[in-house]
Design a protein around this motif. Structure first.
Motif, PDB file in Angstrom:
ATOM      1  N   ASN A 149      -0.524   4.215  21.450  1.00 43.25           N
ATOM      2  CA  ASN A 149       0.636   3.458  20.972  1.00 43.25           C
ATOM      3  C   ASN A 149       0.391   2.982  19.549  1.00 43.25           C
ATOM      4  OD1 ASN A 149       3.011   2.004  20.805  1.00 43.25           O
ATOM      5  ND2 ASN A 149       2.261   0.272  22.033  1.00 43.25           N
ATOM      6  N   ILE A 150       1.334   3.247  18.667  1.00 47.04           N
ATOM      7  CA  ILE A 150       1.297   2.743  17.298  1.00 47.04           C
ATOM      8  C   ILE A 150       2.671   2.139  16.990  1.00 47.04           C
ATOM      9  CG2 ILE A 150      -0.389   4.479  16.572  1.00 47.04           C
ATOM     10  CD1 ILE A 150       1.912   5.953  15.161  1.00 47.04           C
ATOM     11  N   ASP A 151       2.828   1.590  15.817  1.00 46.34           N
ATOM     12  CA  ASP A 151       4.143   1.080  15.423  1.00 46.34           C
ATOM     13  C   ASP A 151       5.116   2.244  15.257  1.00 46.34           C
ATOM     14  OD1 ASP A 151       4.115  -2.010  14.586  1.00 46.34           O
ATOM     15  OD2 ASP A 151       2.144  -1.121  14.201  1.00 46.34           O
ATOM     16  N   GLU A 152       6.255   2.130  15.913  1.00 44.15           N
ATOM     17  CA  GLU A 152       7.290   3.150  15.817  1.00 44.15           C
ATOM     18  C   GLU A 152       7.727   3.364  14.368  1.00 44.15           C
ATOM     19  OE1 GLU A 152      10.147   5.981  16.936  1.00 44.15           O
ATOM     20  OE2 GLU A 152       8.482   5.114  18.086  1.00 44.15           O
TER      21      GLU A 152
ATOM     22  N   VAL B  50       0.879  -1.168   0.000  1.00 50.14           N
ATOM     23  CA  VAL B  50       0.000   0.000   0.000  1.00 50.14           C
ATOM     24  C   VAL B  50       0.914   1.214   0.000  1.00 50.14           C
ATOM     25  CG1 VAL B  50      -1.853   1.216   1.162  1.00 50.14           C
ATOM     26  CG2 VAL B  50      -1.723  -1.271   1.322  1.00 50.14           C
ATOM     27  N   GLY B  51       1.049   1.832  -1.154  1.00 44.51           N
ATOM     28  CA  GLY B  51       2.029   2.894  -1.268  1.00 44.51           C
ATOM     29  C   GLY B  51       3.419   2.336  -1.034  1.00 44.51           C
ATOM     30  N   SER B  52       4.163   2.972  -0.117  1.00 40.30           N
ATOM     31  CA  SER B  52       5.520   2.519   0.185  1.00 40.30           C
ATOM     32  C   SER B  52       5.559   1.467   1.284  1.00 40.30           C
ATOM     33  CB  SER B  52       6.382   3.723   0.602  1.00 40.30           C
ATOM     34  OG  SER B  52       5.812   4.361   1.737  1.00 40.30           O
ATOM     35  N   LEU B  53       4.399   1.094   1.829  1.00 35.99           N
ATOM     36  CA  LEU B  53       4.345   0.092   2.886  1.00 35.99           C
ATOM     37  C   LEU B  53       4.038  -1.284   2.298  1.00 35.99           C
ATOM     38  CD1 LEU B  53       2.349   2.079   5.586  1.00 35.99           C
ATOM     39  CD2 LEU B  53       4.815   1.716   5.466  1.00 35.99           C
ATOM     40  N   HIS B  54       4.898  -2.246   2.589  1.00 33.13           N
ATOM     41  CA  HIS B  54       4.731  -3.593   2.068  1.00 33.13           C
ATOM     42  C   HIS B  54       4.176  -4.508   3.151  1.00 33.13           C
ATOM     43  CE1 HIS B  54       6.994  -3.331  -1.876  1.00 33.13           C
ATOM     44  NE2 HIS B  54       7.106  -2.131  -1.350  1.00 33.13           N
ATOM     45  N   ILE B  55       3.395  -5.497   2.721  1.00 30.86           N
ATOM     46  CA  ILE B  55       2.767  -6.439   3.644  1.00 30.86           C
ATOM     47  C   ILE B  55       3.195  -7.842   3.231  1.00 30.86           C
ATOM     48  CG2 ILE B  55       0.580  -7.311   4.553  1.00 30.86           C
ATOM     49  CD1 ILE B  55      -0.590  -4.532   3.892  1.00 30.86           C
ATOM     50  N   TYR B  56       3.687  -8.605   4.202  1.00 30.68           N
ATOM     51  CA  TYR B  56       4.316  -9.894   3.937  1.00 30.68           C
ATOM     52  C   TYR B  56       3.463 -11.051   4.459  1.00 30.68           C
ATOM     53  CZ  TYR B  56       8.560  -7.277   2.886  1.00 30.68           C
ATOM     54  OH  TYR B  56       9.465  -6.411   2.333  1.00 30.68           O
ATOM     55  N   PRO B  57       3.609 -12.229   3.846  1.00 30.41           N
ATOM     56  CA  PRO B  57       2.933 -13.420   4.355  1.00 30.41           C
ATOM     57  C   PRO B  57       3.665 -14.001   5.562  1.00 30.41           C
ATOM     58  CG  PRO B  57       4.223 -14.000   2.437  1.00 30.41           C
ATOM     59  CD  PRO B  57       4.352 -12.501   2.600  1.00 30.41           C
TER      60      PRO B  57
ATOM     61  N   SER C 278      10.547  -3.068  21.176  1.00 27.08           N
ATOM     62  CA  SER C 278      11.357  -2.531  20.081  1.00 27.08           C
ATOM     63  C   SER C 278      10.518  -1.993  18.930  1.00 27.08           C
ATOM     64  CB  SER C 278      12.306  -3.615  19.559  1.00 27.08           C
ATOM     65  OG  SER C 278      11.575  -4.647  18.902  1.00 27.08           O
ATOM     66  N   THR C 279       9.223  -2.320  18.898  1.00 30.06           N
ATOM     67  CA  THR C 279       8.378  -1.888  17.776  1.00 30.06           C
ATOM     68  C   THR C 279       7.324  -0.858  18.168  1.00 30.06           C
ATOM     69  OG1 THR C 279       6.848  -3.729  18.165  1.00 30.06           O
ATOM     70  CG2 THR C 279       8.646  -4.108  16.610  1.00 30.06           C
ATOM     71  N   SER C 280       7.250  -0.477  19.433  1.00 29.97           N
ATOM     72  CA  SER C 280       6.187   0.412  19.908  1.00 29.97           C
ATOM     73  C   SER C 280       6.653   1.850  20.011  1.00 29.97           C
ATOM     74  CB  SER C 280       5.676  -0.045  21.283  1.00 29.97           C
ATOM     75  OG  SER C 280       5.075  -1.318  21.199  1.00 29.97           O
TER      76      SER C 280
ATOM     77  N   THR D  22       2.579  -6.485  12.674  1.00 29.15           N
ATOM     78  CA  THR D  22       3.803  -5.905  13.215  1.00 29.15           C
ATOM     79  C   THR D  22       4.789  -5.549  12.119  1.00 29.15           C
ATOM     80  OG1 THR D  22       3.515  -7.228  15.223  1.00 29.15           O
ATOM     81  CG2 THR D  22       5.696  -6.302  14.837  1.00 29.15           C
ATOM     82  N   PHE D  23       5.473  -4.420  12.337  1.00 26.56           N
ATOM     83  CA  PHE D  23       6.461  -3.932  11.377  1.00 26.56           C
ATOM     84  C   PHE D  23       7.819  -4.564  11.651  1.00 26.56           C
ATOM     85  CE2 PHE D  23       9.763  -1.091   9.892  1.00 26.56           C
ATOM     86  CZ  PHE D  23       9.331  -0.802   8.609  1.00 26.56           C
ATOM     87  N   GLY D  24       8.564  -4.843  10.562  1.00 32.21           N
ATOM     88  CA  GLY D  24       9.922  -5.341  10.699  1.00 32.21           C
ATOM     89  C   GLY D  24      10.617  -5.367   9.361  1.00 32.21           C
ATOM     90  N   GLN D  25      11.892  -5.713   9.372  1.00 38.12           N
ATOM     91  CA  GLN D  25      12.663  -5.876   8.129  1.00 38.12           C
ATOM     92  C   GLN D  25      12.625  -7.359   7.773  1.00 38.12           C
ATOM     93  OE1 GLN D  25      16.628  -4.293   8.246  1.00 38.12           O
ATOM     94  NE2 GLN D  25      16.833  -4.210   6.025  1.00 38.12           N
ATOM     95  N   TRP D  26      11.471  -7.790   7.290  1.00 38.50           N
ATOM     96  CA  TRP D  26      11.227  -9.208   7.077  1.00 38.50           C
ATOM     97  C   TRP D  26      11.989  -9.743   5.878  1.00 38.50           C
ATOM     98  CZ3 TRP D  26       9.560 -10.327  11.495  1.00 38.50           C
ATOM     99  CH2 TRP D  26       8.647  -9.515  12.182  1.00 38.50           C
TER     100      TRP D  26
END
Length: 801
Positions: free
Chosen positions: A721-724, A543-550, A678-680, A595-599
């Motif tokens: 609180n949202i994803d940092e 979605v735009g620059s945000l990617h969603i992973y399985p 680490s993600t909040s 959750t956000f991460g460098q998957w």
């Protein structure tokens, strides 16, 4: 697997206990009907002295053999006040006892079915349950059920996902923890487990019942935090017709700089109808809705230095256009009393958009961030065949099915389609075991076939996925000493998504004790188990620059819910109602969060660093809180009143804030652990992400002669609180000037929203109304980065016969 044989043995024991002894018998027959027009009330419950029971068949008749003696007989039916009558049964004789019921005027006497899958007074239910009457939906001209749920204490809808008592957060619409039902059957999408609010037959609604807390025993996996059951009704009178037309307009937002339209504001228009008719042996209901909304969100911005003369492109923005038709048919067999069968259905065509992120906090607040708007063309339908048999001695058999089809053509490579087949057989028996007892046994099966580009993160990478589910359940409800209601149940459920499968038993128990005539104490315990959906495991998109992973390794989540409460009835003059106070706690394990991460699974040119979101098991979580609800109706002088209000405080926290529940590999090869901490963006008290902790809900409606009116107040505390990652991405310029950090820093209290309505009956059949939503024109967001609707005005014309 020993649970089901044990349950079967228990049923045999109950059946043996339920056999009449060698005492002199009498025969009782009768008919249960509406007092206003003598139309039968099929399914009405009749209890004799608290020890025997019967159920009215489709013509309203019942029959039962009873030991000779004197009884107090109680008649109950949904929407009607219970009626008590004295009866003397002669030995060897037959006595006739008919009953004419009047609509309920006491909130405690209202009858619900969702808590136990049989008729119960709301005061006797062992769990927290709220009732949203259809009158609020119609008087507020609500065309989308999620807006109606804004009036239910403890409920808020975040990004189309219902939260009950802060049980869910932001999940990109995947994997609801609240089971959505229409007439007791699931209506969540088969592939991703989300509700489609506009598809629900809102013009047919009789009432909406909301169970709060784990309800997996009766309703399965998705009922981890509760159940929302939309109940439609069959015609009781010979016929009933309603029709509505309306038009509306959006006002300039409270932040004038964000107004994106010129002199012509966006419009909403719509019409709906309902007709229900009862023939000699055939019942028919038809309804429909046509709706057009030009949308309060505008098109994307175009840079001022573009070749376009107007820097703000006036193309297609947010909109919602749909047409829906539904029907229900029921044949009442004249040869075998109590047998009925039929086919229900609902179909909708729609064109709509959804927006993930706003552009900025000024002129772009009501515009989407570039490439974050999804355009959808949808086709949906369900067909529900059913066969029911109600015997004269409290026996009921029900066989129901549903074919639910969805096909969504989306841009951005997000198209998806699925077919869900669902079937349920249920047996229910009312026994006499030292007082009234109801035993409910059922088996369910569900199969989903999904074909979706959106879910091509499956092992084969082709977007072809399947899911199956099979379950059996047993619940016993027992009344002792006329005041103590006990309830206990067990369910065993098996899931399979593609090649992965798992099975799990869950239990529940509860009790309600009537201390005085209007005072009920209750306590309940319930376990929950939710299996991840196809979408949560295999979604892959951006979605735009945000990617969603399985995440094909995602595990089921479990919960334990406990609560204790007191419900107190009251009567002041002509006003009756109740006050309900409850304390609750729900503990989760393997809690699933988006959750956000460098998957790193998709380091394509558009996402070289591999950053994005996916659903992961995050360890433990706990939600504790309190809730108070007040509901009532009646007359104050010549004014008819109806009100529903409540306040909910929840404390949703991570119980494992420092636990590394995943790890990511950076572009340099370093391994970094992922945890709540680490993600909040806000870790004080370990508050979970995207949770609304405090809610206040109220609605008051009044009618005096031809004039009617109402006012609604809502309060939502701000998400803390949202994803940092959202803040970090903005600082790096990857999300543009979205303004999320500024919004979070300046929105730390909450928002009060007020709606008002006034109506006038031009004739007994025709009513005109004027409705203002968001009266003070608040600029607010329930989920940060998704702006809510500004002030709007509507004019409605409603016809009822």
């Amino acid at each position: 697997m020993r649970i089901l044989p044990i349950g079967a043995a228990f049923l045999v024991a109950l059946a043996v206990q339920g056999q009449p002894g060698p005492v002199s018998q009498g025969h009782v027959v009768g008919r249960v009907a509406s007092a206003s027009d003598q139309q039968p009330l099929p399914g009405a419950s009749i209890t004799f002295g608290g020890t025997r029971s019967a159920t009215a068949n489709d013509s309203g008749h019942y029959a039962i053999d009873l030991p000779a003696g004197k009884y107090t007989v109680i008649f109950r039916f949904i929407g009607f006040a219970e009626k008590s009558m004295a009866l003397s049964v002669p030995s060897g004789g037959t006595v006739t006892l008919d009953a004419a019921l009047v609509p309920s005027t006491s909130q405690l006497d209202m009858v619900v079915v969702s808590a136990g899958k049989f008729e119960q007074r709301v005061g006797e239910v062992t769990q927290s349950l709220s009732i949203l009457p259809a009158s609020i939906i119609r008087d507020k001209n609500i065309t989308n059920l999620n807006k109606a749920l804004d009036q239910v204490p403890g409920v808020v809808v975040v990004d189309q996902d219902p939260q009950i008592r802060a049980g869910s957060g932001f999940s990109y619409g995947a994997g609801s923890r609240v089971m959505m039902l229409v007439d007791g059957m699931p209506i969540l999408s088969g592939d991703i487990g989300r509700p489609n609010w506009t598809f629900l037959p809102i013009e047919d609604i009789e009432q909406v019942e909301v169970i709060k807390g784990a309800s997996s025993v009766l309703y399965g996996s998705a009922a981890l935090s509760g159940v929302i059951n939309v109940r439609t009704g069959w015609p009781v009178d010979s016929f009933k017709t309603r029709a509505t037309v309306f038009g509306g307009v959006y006002d300039t937002p409270g932040n004038p700089d964000s107004k994106w339209w010129g002199p012509n504001p966006p419009l909403t228009t719509g019409a709906s109808f309902y007709h229900g008719q009862r023939f000699r042996k055939f019942d028919l209901v038809i309804g429909g809705n046509a709706f057009g909304d030009q949308g309060h969100v505008g098109p994307e911005r175009i840079a001022p230095d573009s070749l376009v003369q107007d820097p703000y492109r006036m193309g297609t923005g947010g909109y919602d256009h749909r047409v829906r038709f539904n029907f229900a048919t029921r044949w009442r067999n004249q040869k075998l009393k109590g047998l009925n069968y039929g086919l229900n259905g609902n179909v909708m065509k729609s064109r709509s958009t959804s927006v993930f992120l706003w552009d900025n906090l000024n002129e772009g607040l009501f515009r989407p961030s570039p490439n974050t708007m999804t355009n959808t063309m949808g086709t949906q339908f369900y067909l529900d065949p059913f066969v029911n048999y109600t015997g004269p001695k409290g026996t009921r058999h029900s066989l129901r099915g549903r074919w639910y089809h969805q096909d969504f053509e989306n841009n951005n490579d997000q198209s998806n389609a699925n077919d869900m087949l669902y079937g349920e057989y249920q047996f229910q028996q009312k026994f006499d075991l030292w007082g009234p007892a109801v035993v409910t046994v059922g088996v369910t099966g569900q199969q989903v076939a999904s074909n979706a580009v959106l879910y091509s993160g499956d092992p084969d990478g082709d977007g072809e996925n399947t899911a199956t589910n099979a379950a059996g359940y047993l619940q016993v409800d027992k009344k002792l000493m006329g005041r103590l209601m006990l309830s206990a149940g067990v369910r065993y459920e098996q899931f399979k998504v593609n090649s992965y499968e798992q099975a799990e038993p869950v239990f529940r128990a509860g009790a309600t004790y009537q201390v005085f005539d209007g005072t009920f104490l209750r306590a309940s315990y319930g376990e929950g188990f939710r299996f991840p959906t196809i979408g949560e495991r295999y979604i892959i998109t951006n979605v735009g620059s945000l990617h969603i992973y399985p995440n094909p390794d995602l595990l089921p989540e479990t919960s334990v819910n406990m609560e204790a409460g007191i419900k107190q009835g009251f009567k002041f003059g002509g006003i009756t109602g109740y006050v309900d106070v409850v304390a609750f706690q729900q503990d989760f394990d393997r809690y699933v969060e988006f959750t956000f991460g460098q998957w790193g699974a998709d380091r394509s040119f558009a996402n070289l660093l591999g950053f994005g979101f996916k659903s992961v098991n995050t360890g433990g979580a706990r939600i504790t809180g309190t809730e108070i609800e007040v509901a009532g109706k009646g007359k104050l002088g010549g004014v008819e009143l109806q009100f529903l209000l409540g306040y909910t405080h929840a404390l949703p926290v991570s119980t494992t804030p420092d636990e590394a529940y995943a790890s990511t590999v950076t572009t340099t090869g370093a391994v970094e652990e992922v945890s709540y901490a680490s993600t909040s963006s806000y870790t004080e008290n370990d508050i979970l992400k995207f949770r609304v902790e405090d809610l206040f809900r109220s609605d008051l409606g009044a009618t005096w002669k031809r004039l009617s009116g109402g006012v609604s107040f809502r309060y939502n505390s701000h998400v803390r609180n949202i994803d940092e990652a959202f803040i970090t991405f903005e600082e790096l310029g990857l999300l543009g000037d979205i303004g999320i950090k500024e919004w979070m820093d300046t929105h730390t209290t909450g928002d009060w929203i007020t709606d008002i309505r006034v109506g006038y009956a031009l004739t007994p059949e025709l009513k005109a109304s004027f409705i203002v939503n968001n009266l003070s024109n608040e600029v607010y967001a329930i989920r940060p980065m998704a702006i809510e609707v500004p002030r709007s005005f509507q004019v409605q014309l409603a016809y009822s016969l």
